[in-house]
Design a protein around this motif. Sequence first.
Motif, short mmCIF file in Angstrom:
data_model
loop_
_atom_site.label_atom_id
_atom_site.label_comp_id
_atom_site.label_asym_id
_atom_site.label_seq_id
_atom_site.Cartn_x
_atom_site.Cartn_y
_atom_site.Cartn_z
N ALA A 1 0.83 -1.21 0.00
CA ALA A 1 0.00 0.00 0.00
C ALA A 1 0.86 1.26 0.00
N LEU A 2 1.90 1.27 0.83
CA LEU A 2 2.79 2.43 0.89
C LEU A 2 3.51 2.66 -0.44
N LEU A 3 3.96 1.58 -1.06
CA LEU A 3 4.67 1.69 -2.33
C LEU A 3 3.73 2.13 -3.46
N ALA B 1 5.79 -1.91 -20.55
CA ALA B 1 5.35 -2.95 -21.48
C ALA B 1 6.45 -3.97 -21.71
N LEU B 2 7.68 -3.49 -21.88
CA LEU B 2 8.81 -4.41 -22.07
C LEU B 2 9.02 -5.29 -20.84
N PHE B 3 8.88 -4.66 -19.65
CA PHE B 3 9.02 -5.41 -18.40
C PHE B 3 7.96 -6.50 -18.31
N LEU B 4 6.72 -6.16 -18.64
CA LEU B 4 5.64 -7.13 -18.58
C LEU B 4 5.85 -8.26 -19.58
N VAL C 1 9.83 -5.37 -6.65
CA VAL C 1 8.71 -4.78 -5.92
C VAL C 1 8.56 -3.30 -6.27
N TYR C 2 9.68 -2.63 -6.51
CA TYR C 2 9.62 -1.21 -6.87
C TYR C 2 9.13 -1.04 -8.31
N LEU C 3 9.55 -1.94 -9.19
CA LEU C 3 9.07 -1.88 -10.57
C LEU C 3 7.57 -2.14 -10.64
N ASP C 4 7.12 -3.14 -9.85
CA ASP C 4 5.71 -3.51 -9.89
C ASP C 4 4.81 -2.43 -9.30
N THR C 5 5.19 -1.90 -8.13
CA THR C 5 4.30 -1.00 -7.40
C THR C 5 4.53 0.47 -7.75
#
Length: 200
Positions: A48-50, A77-80, A124-128
């Motif tokens: 939630a914080l991120l 998009a490239l990451f996904l 986690v930083y890329l995702d959130t």
Amino acid sequence: MSLDFFSGFATSLALIVAIGSQNAYVLRQGILRQHVLPLVLFCALSDALLILAGIGGAGLLVRDNAFLMSLTRFGGALFLLAYGVLAARRAWQCVPMEVAKNGGATLAAALAACFAFTFLNPHVYLDTVVLLGALANQRPDPARWIFGAGAMSASLCWFAALGFGARFLAPLFATALAWRVLDSVIALTMWGLAGMLLLA
């Protein structure tokens, strides 16, 4: 509830469900029935914080910059796409996740381990912050915050289901086939989200 909420919920869930060290640790502790509630709350609050940082802080840095928005959109998009390839490869290899069944850590030790699994993972930083923040900030106010609420709700639901449902799911996910199905779904979801970003 609005489409933005469910979009945030589905996107966040697709990212969180991907097999990783944090999920494996929560699953393990759930099987052992050790410190499940504190770990579930820690994971959900961390997400939630991120997510809030991505929408309200870091996300705002790129929100009104067309170049940076394009950069995050195509980068996301490239990451996904890459994330989907990794999930598809796991599904093809059909390797079940092994869950350790020993332990007995104190609450402090369990939270410290969960902290490391959460904040020492660059994904986690890329995702959130980056990906969910960029997806949310494609929307005007208040839709971006509704999207964020959906994303945070998905995190809470997932970790609660994982932690408290682990003892029931453990026999099922001891088989390679279950992980193959899950990873196949994850791969297709990642590719679908990448297509949505590219067409946005």
